[in-house]
Design a protein around this motif. Sequence first.
Motif, PDB file in Angstrom:
ATOM      1  N   VAL A 129      29.374  23.317  72.102  1.00  0.00           N
ATOM      2  CA  VAL A 129      28.006  23.096  71.628  1.00  0.00           C
ATOM      3  C   VAL A 129      27.797  21.618  71.297  1.00  0.00           C
ATOM      4  O   VAL A 129      26.758  21.028  71.640  1.00  0.00           O
ATOM      5  N   ALA A 130      28.795  21.006  70.643  1.00  0.00           N
ATOM      6  CA  ALA A 130      28.681  19.581  70.317  1.00  0.00           C
ATOM      7  C   ALA A 130      28.604  18.734  71.580  1.00  0.00           C
ATOM      8  O   ALA A 130      27.872  17.736  71.633  1.00  0.00           O
ATOM      9  N   ALA A 131      29.358  19.119  72.618  1.00  0.00           N
ATOM     10  CA  ALA A 131      29.322  18.373  73.876  1.00  0.00           C
ATOM     11  C   ALA A 131      27.951  18.467  74.525  1.00  0.00           C
ATOM     12  O   ALA A 131      27.430  17.473  75.055  1.00  0.00           O
ATOM     13  N   VAL A 132      27.354  19.654  74.477  1.00  0.00           N
ATOM     14  CA  VAL A 132      26.005  19.820  75.035  1.00  0.00           C
ATOM     15  C   VAL A 132      25.015  18.951  74.275  1.00  0.00           C
ATOM     16  O   VAL A 132      24.175  18.263  74.868  1.00  0.00           O
ATOM     17  N   ASP A 133      25.132  18.950  72.947  1.00  0.00           N
ATOM     18  CA  ASP A 133      24.229  18.154  72.119  1.00  0.00           C
ATOM     19  C   ASP A 133      24.405  16.666  72.396  1.00  0.00           C
ATOM     20  O   ASP A 133      23.430  15.930  72.554  1.00  0.00           O
ATOM     21  N   GLU A 134      25.649  16.213  72.485  1.00  0.00           N
ATOM     22  CA  GLU A 134      25.907  14.799  72.720  1.00  0.00           C
ATOM     23  C   GLU A 134      25.497  14.398  74.127  1.00  0.00           C
ATOM     24  O   GLU A 134      24.989  13.300  74.354  1.00  0.00           O
ATOM     25  N   GLY A 135      25.722  15.300  75.090  1.00  0.00           N
ATOM     26  CA  GLY A 135      25.326  14.997  76.453  1.00  0.00           C
ATOM     27  C   GLY A 135      23.828  14.853  76.609  1.00  0.00           C
ATOM     28  O   GLY A 135      23.351  14.109  77.469  1.00  0.00           O
ATOM     29  N   VAL A 261      20.576  14.865  62.559  1.00  0.00           N
ATOM     30  CA  VAL A 261      21.404  16.064  62.687  1.00  0.00           C
ATOM     31  C   VAL A 261      20.534  17.143  63.327  1.00  0.00           C
ATOM     32  O   VAL A 261      19.682  17.750  62.684  1.00  0.00           O
ATOM     33  N   THR A 262      20.754  17.355  64.615  1.00  0.00           N
ATOM     34  CA  THR A 262      19.941  18.293  65.386  1.00  0.00           C
ATOM     35  C   THR A 262      20.355  19.735  65.088  1.00  0.00           C
ATOM     36  O   THR A 262      21.463  19.987  64.574  1.00  0.00           O
ATOM     37  N   PRO A 263      19.502  20.701  65.417  1.00  0.00           N
ATOM     38  CA  PRO A 263      19.907  22.114  65.255  1.00  0.00           C
ATOM     39  C   PRO A 263      21.191  22.452  66.008  1.00  0.00           C
ATOM     40  O   PRO A 263      22.025  23.209  65.512  1.00  0.00           O
ATOM     41  N   LEU A 264      21.365  21.881  67.212  1.00  0.00           N
ATOM     42  CA  LEU A 264      22.601  22.125  67.949  1.00  0.00           C
ATOM     43  C   LEU A 264      23.811  21.579  67.199  1.00  0.00           C
ATOM     44  O   LEU A 264      24.886  22.182  67.189  1.00  0.00           O
ATOM     45  N   TRP A 266      24.083  21.263  63.932  1.00  0.00           N
ATOM     46  CA  TRP A 266      24.349  22.167  62.814  1.00  0.00           C
ATOM     47  C   TRP A 266      25.119  23.393  63.299  1.00  0.00           C
ATOM     48  O   TRP A 266      26.051  23.868  62.623  1.00  0.00           O
ATOM     49  N   LEU A 267      24.729  23.916  64.470  1.00  0.00           N
ATOM     50  CA  LEU A 267      25.441  25.069  65.031  1.00  0.00           C
ATOM     51  C   LEU A 267      26.880  24.695  65.360  1.00  0.00           C
ATOM     52  O   LEU A 267      27.817  25.460  65.066  1.00  0.00           O
ATOM     53  N   ALA A 268      27.071  23.520  65.955  1.00  0.00           N
ATOM     54  CA  ALA A 268      28.427  23.059  66.264  1.00  0.00           C
ATOM     55  C   ALA A 268      29.248  22.922  64.990  1.00  0.00           C
ATOM     56  O   ALA A 268      30.434  23.286  64.961  1.00  0.00           O
ATOM     57  N   ALA A 269      28.621  22.403  63.928  1.00  0.00           N
ATOM     58  CA  ALA A 269      29.331  22.235  62.652  1.00  0.00           C
ATOM     59  C   ALA A 269      29.764  23.585  62.095  1.00  0.00           C
ATOM     60  O   ALA A 269      30.903  23.752  61.644  1.00  0.00           O
ATOM     61  N   ALA A 270      28.873  24.563  62.142  1.00  0.00           N
ATOM     62  CA  ALA A 270      29.205  25.889  61.614  1.00  0.00           C
ATOM     63  C   ALA A 270      30.349  26.518  62.410  1.00  0.00           C
ATOM     64  O   ALA A 270      31.285  27.096  61.837  1.00  0.00           O
ATOM     65  N   LEU A 271      30.296  26.400  63.740  1.00  0.00           N
ATOM     66  CA  LEU A 271      31.346  26.975  64.569  1.00  0.00           C
ATOM     67  C   LEU A 271      32.679  26.260  64.371  1.00  0.00           C
ATOM     68  O   LEU A 271      33.741  26.900  64.240  1.00  0.00           O
ATOM     69  N   LEU A 272      32.643  24.926  64.337  1.00  0.00           N
ATOM     70  CA  LEU A 272      33.877  24.158  64.198  1.00  0.00           C
ATOM     71  C   LEU A 272      34.534  24.375  62.848  1.00  0.00           C
ATOM     72  O   LEU A 272      35.733  24.632  62.752  1.00  0.00           O
ATOM     73  N   VAL A 273      33.751  24.262  61.782  1.00  0.00           N
ATOM     74  CA  VAL A 273      34.325  24.429  60.442  1.00  0.00           C
ATOM     75  C   VAL A 273      34.835  25.856  60.258  1.00  0.00           C
ATOM     76  O   VAL A 273      35.934  26.080  59.737  1.00  0.00           O
ATOM     77  N   GLY A 274      34.056  26.834  60.708  1.00  0.00           N
ATOM     78  CA  GLY A 274      34.505  28.219  60.605  1.00  0.00           C
ATOM     79  C   GLY A 274      35.743  28.480  61.443  1.00  0.00           C
ATOM     80  O   GLY A 274      36.686  29.144  60.990  1.00  0.00           O
ATOM     81  N   GLY A 275      35.766  27.955  62.653  1.00  0.00           N
ATOM     82  CA  GLY A 275      36.918  28.148  63.523  1.00  0.00           C
ATOM     83  C   GLY A 275      38.162  27.471  62.999  1.00  0.00           C
ATOM     84  O   GLY A 275      39.265  28.038  63.039  1.00  0.00           O
ATOM     85  N   VAL A 276      38.004  26.246  62.488  1.00  0.00           N
ATOM     86  CA  VAL A 276      39.156  25.538  61.916  1.00  0.00           C
ATOM     87  C   VAL A 276      39.668  26.267  60.680  1.00  0.00           C
ATOM     88  O   VAL A 276      40.878  26.356  60.444  1.00  0.00           O
ATOM     89  N   ALA A 277      38.759  26.805  59.878  1.00  0.00           N
ATOM     90  CA  ALA A 277      39.174  27.568  58.699  1.00  0.00           C
ATOM     91  C   ALA A 277      40.022  28.771  59.102  1.00  0.00           C
ATOM     92  O   ALA A 277      41.081  29.034  58.521  1.00  0.00           O
ATOM     93  N   LEU A 278      39.574  29.506  60.123  1.00  0.00           N
ATOM     94  CA  LEU A 278      40.354  30.654  60.599  1.00  0.00           C
ATOM     95  C   LEU A 278      41.698  30.214  61.175  1.00  0.00           C
ATOM     96  O   LEU A 278      42.735  30.838  60.926  1.00  0.00           O
ATOM     97  N   THR A 279      41.679  29.114  61.928  1.00  0.00           N
ATOM     98  CA  THR A 279      42.898  28.646  62.588  1.00  0.00           C
ATOM     99  C   THR A 279      43.939  28.183  61.580  1.00  0.00           C
ATOM    100  O   THR A 279      45.128  28.474  61.706  1.00  0.00           O
ATOM    101  N   THR A 280      43.502  27.456  60.569  1.00  0.00           N
ATOM    102  CA  THR A 280      44.453  26.817  59.657  1.00  0.00           C
ATOM    103  C   THR A 280      44.847  27.683  58.477  1.00  0.00           C
ATOM    104  O   THR A 280      45.928  27.509  57.916  1.00  0.00           O
TER     105      THR A 280
END
Length: 318
Positions: A129-135, A261-264, A266-280
Motif C-alpha cells: 500500500v505504501a508503494a502504491v501511495d509513493e508511486g 499524510v494521505t488516506p493510503l 494511514w492505511l499503510a501505517a495501520a497495516l505495517l504497525v499491526g503486522g510488525v506487532a504480530l511478527t515481533t
Amino acid sequence: MRPAHIALAALVAAVWGVNFVVIEIGLDHFPPLLFSALRFLVAALPAVFFVGRPKVAWKWIVAVGLALGVAKFGLLFTGMDLGAPAGLSSLVLQVQAVFTVLFAFAALSERPGRPAVLGMGVALAGIGVAAVDEGASGPVTGFVLVVAAAACWGVSNVLTRKAAPPDPLNWMVWVSAVPVLPLLALSLLLEGPERDLAALRALDWTGAGVILYVAWITTVFGFGAWGWLLRRHPASSVAPFSLLVPVFGMSSAALLLGEAVTPLRWLAAALLVGGVALTTLAPRKADARHSDPSPAPSGGLPEPAAPAPAPGRPSLTP
C-alpha cells in the motif's frame, strides 16, 4: 514498569521518531554518504575512550558495522536524499522485523509461529500500500532504497544475535567506529571531494546540531536508555514502545516538515504497525538444535548474563 520508566521508553521512541525529521534537515547540509559517515564518527569519538575495550569478537563488530552502518544507513540516507519522505521512511523501515524473521529462519533455523507468519503477511501488505501511495505521489527509487535498507537491517539483527553482545552501549559505540572510513571512501568516490569539501566549509550551527543529534541523542542516549530499560524490565514490556517510532516519525514530519499524510498512507501505517506487532510479539518456534528456553530481549540489545536476543524482535537504530 514504573511511570518514570514508561516515560523514558516513550521518550526514546520519540527521539528515534523525530530523528527522521532531523535526517531530512541534515540532508540539506550534507551529501548522504558523508552525512552518515559524520554521524558515526561523532558517535564513536570520543566515546570509544570511555566505554572500555570491545566485549565481543572483532569479526562481529566489523560485520555488523558494515551491514548496519555502511549498507543500512548508506541506503537509508541516500533513499531519503532521493525523495523518500521522512515520515514514510520511519514507517517503511520497520519492515526490518519481517526481514529479520526471514533471515533468522534461513540462517538460524528459527521458525516463526503462525501469528508471526500472519503478521509478516500483513506488514508486507502495508509495504504494498505504501508503494502504491509513493508511486502515485513521489519518486519510487528512494522508496526502494529504504526497503533495501530495512533488509540490511535484518541482516545486522541476525549477526547481532550471533554476536550476543553483553553491553549494548559498548557494542553500539564500537560498531559505530567501523563504518566511518568505508562511508568516507564511498562518499569521495560517489559524491566527489568537491561536494564533500563544500559541505564541510559551509558547516553552520544547524548542520553541527543535526550531527550531534543523530550521533549523541539518537545513538548514545537512545541505545543507552533502551539497554538500561531492558536490563530492568522484561523485553515484552519494553519492546512494544518501539512501535511508537513511526507514530512519532510521521506526526513530527507532518508538523515540522508539512508532509501530507494521505488516506493510503494511514492505511499503510495501520497495516505495517499491526503486522510488525504480530511478527515481533508473537511466540516463535525454534528448531530443537537452536531452541532456547529462556525469554529473549528485544531491540537487538541483549541483557547482561542472558541469552542472545531473538532476531524476530524489533531492533531500532534510526
